[in-house]
Enzyme design. Sequence first.
Site, PDB file in Angstrom:
ATOM      1  N   GLU A   1     -48.957   2.787 -21.491  1.00 19.89           N
ATOM      2  CA  GLU A   1     -48.029   3.862 -21.135  1.00 19.89           C
ATOM      3  C   GLU A   1     -47.032   4.086 -22.279  1.00 19.89           C
ATOM      4  O   GLU A   1     -46.923   3.244 -23.185  1.00 19.89           O
ATOM      5  CB  GLU A   1     -47.284   3.465 -19.846  1.00 19.89           C
ATOM      6  CG  GLU A   1     -48.206   3.196 -18.652  1.00 19.89           C
ATOM      7  CD  GLU A   1     -48.765   4.472 -17.999  1.00 19.89           C
ATOM      8  OE1 GLU A   1     -48.906   5.505 -18.688  1.00 19.89           O
ATOM      9  OE2 GLU A   1     -49.066   4.415 -16.799  1.00 19.89           O
TER      10      GLU A   1
ATOM     11  N   ASN B   1     -49.348  11.816 -19.824  1.00 21.55           N
ATOM     12  CA  ASN B   1     -48.186  11.325 -20.570  1.00 21.55           C
ATOM     13  C   ASN B   1     -48.591  10.725 -21.921  1.00 21.55           C
ATOM     14  O   ASN B   1     -47.786  10.061 -22.570  1.00 21.55           O
ATOM     15  CB  ASN B   1     -47.418  10.288 -19.731  1.00 21.55           C
ATOM     16  CG  ASN B   1     -48.268   9.073 -19.392  1.00 21.55           C
ATOM     17  OD1 ASN B   1     -49.401   8.945 -19.857  1.00 21.55           O
ATOM     18  ND2 ASN B   1     -47.737   8.172 -18.587  1.00 21.55           N
TER      19      ASN B   1
ATOM     20  N   HIS C   1     -50.944   8.444 -22.451  1.00 23.92           N
ATOM     21  CA  HIS C   1     -51.442   7.057 -22.462  1.00 23.92           C
ATOM     22  C   HIS C   1     -52.927   7.005 -22.865  1.00 23.92           C
ATOM     23  O   HIS C   1     -53.677   7.950 -22.631  1.00 23.92           O
ATOM     24  CB  HIS C   1     -51.190   6.336 -21.132  1.00 23.92           C
ATOM     25  CG  HIS C   1     -52.026   6.756 -19.973  1.00 23.92           C
ATOM     26  ND1 HIS C   1     -51.540   6.914 -18.698  1.00 23.92           N
ATOM     27  CD2 HIS C   1     -53.358   7.036 -19.865  1.00 23.92           C
ATOM     28  CE1 HIS C   1     -52.506   7.252 -17.874  1.00 23.92           C
ATOM     29  NE2 HIS C   1     -53.632   7.348 -18.561  1.00 23.92           N
TER      30      HIS C   1
ATOM     31  N   ASP D   1     -59.922  -1.197 -19.182  1.00 20.75           N
ATOM     32  CA  ASP D   1     -58.858  -1.643 -18.284  1.00 20.75           C
ATOM     33  C   ASP D   1     -59.394  -1.896 -16.883  1.00 20.75           C
ATOM     34  O   ASP D   1     -60.541  -1.582 -16.569  1.00 20.75           O
ATOM     35  CB  ASP D   1     -57.716  -0.611 -18.251  1.00 20.75           C
ATOM     36  CG  ASP D   1     -58.220   0.835 -18.296  1.00 20.75           C
ATOM     37  OD1 ASP D   1     -59.377   1.066 -17.912  1.00 20.75           O
ATOM     38  OD2 ASP D   1     -57.468   1.718 -18.713  1.00 20.75           O
TER      39      ASP D   1
HETATM   40  C1  F6R Z   1     -59.354   4.889 -17.877  1.00 22.74           C
HETATM   41  C2  F6R Z   1     -58.249   4.949 -18.814  1.00 22.74           C
HETATM   42  C3  F6R Z   1     -57.242   6.046 -18.782  1.00 22.74           C
HETATM   43  C4  F6R Z   1     -57.854   7.432 -18.518  1.00 22.74           C
HETATM   44  C5  F6R Z   1     -56.764   8.479 -18.421  1.00 22.74           C
HETATM   45  C6  F6R Z   1     -57.314   9.859 -18.138  1.00 22.74           C
HETATM   46  O1  F6R Z   1     -60.155   3.745 -18.126  1.00 22.74           O
HETATM   47  O2  F6R Z   1     -58.131   4.055 -19.570  1.00 22.74           O
HETATM   48  O3  F6R Z   1     -56.558   6.077 -20.008  1.00 22.74           O
HETATM   49  O4  F6R Z   1     -58.758   7.744 -19.548  1.00 22.74           O
HETATM   50  O5  F6R Z   1     -55.865   8.116 -17.412  1.00 22.74           O
HETATM   51  O6  F6R Z   1     -57.880   9.863 -16.856  1.00 22.74           O
HETATM   52  P1  F6R Z   1     -58.758  11.113 -16.373  1.00 22.74           P
HETATM   53  O7  F6R Z   1     -59.905  11.212 -17.299  1.00 22.74           O
HETATM   54  O8  F6R Z   1     -59.187  10.752 -14.980  1.00 22.74           O
HETATM   55  O9  F6R Z   1     -57.860  12.304 -16.436  1.00 22.74           O
END
Ligand code: F6R
Length: 256
Positions: free
Chosen positions: A142, A135, A137, A66
């Site tokens: 989301e 959440n 995701h 992303d």
């Molecule tokens: C990042 C991504 C997100 C993160 C998620 C967890 O490229 O796609 O899904 O993996 O938000 O973020 P952290 O590891 O910072 O808690």
Amino acid sequence: MDVVIVEDQEALGGTAASLVVEGLRADPRLVLGVATGSSPVTTYRALLAAHREGLDFSQVHCVALDEYVGIPASDPASYHSFVRREIAVPLDLRPENVLVPDGNAPDPTEACAAFEDAVRGLGGVGIQLLGIGRNGHVGFNEPGSPFGSRTRIARLSPTTRADNARFFPRPEDVPTHCLTQGLGTILDAARIVLVASGSHKARAIAAAVEGPVTEACPASVLQLHPDATVIVDRDAASELHRISRRHASLGGDWLD
Ligand code: F6R
């Protein structure tokens, strides 16, 4: 779905990296899907240690999940910057082998289609590393994201914007939109490795691993993937209750 419970984030990184190293030894032209954020940082550090010991990444292609919409690729908070800083430069990837969705494209829909074409052109992702949001995701899919979704522009939830505010000077600087691989895109990977650490991830992990497969918890769709491994530390595993011994394959520690 295999679930591996390890002691802490260092062990988590070592375990996830060992799966990548195994994949790379089997195929030096591995297409590695990468997540950004905090969760996979120890994995990238363990891969760097393997690289310093001689593991060659020169033919590896790296595909990001992303990117934010509307911040320059050169901004330290962009995922272009993260991938360059944490993965591409340390592992000596060829710049032309790094693919990140273009969050600044004049036509985001076209950029998403081009991204999907490029991934297809590489023959698909061999190993996809994932983190998970509080959440549930994955990527920036989301809750409510369709299981069949493809790379698209999406709105970040208030929870995600609050969680990611730590990477920006002010909370209001967190972009509202992103380009993200869809759940359908992610599920096309041959192998999926999700890493999570910390008690703030425990509920999301329990829902993803033991809850119903539902769009309310996007990561639960990984239960349908034929080769998905979830690697968690003890804190992130603290709300799991039904881990069976069949998951003991990687030598973690099991709840039953
Ligand atoms: C990042 C991504 C997100 C993160 C998620 C967890 O490229 O796609 O899904 O993996 O938000 O973020 P952290 O590891 O910072 O808690």
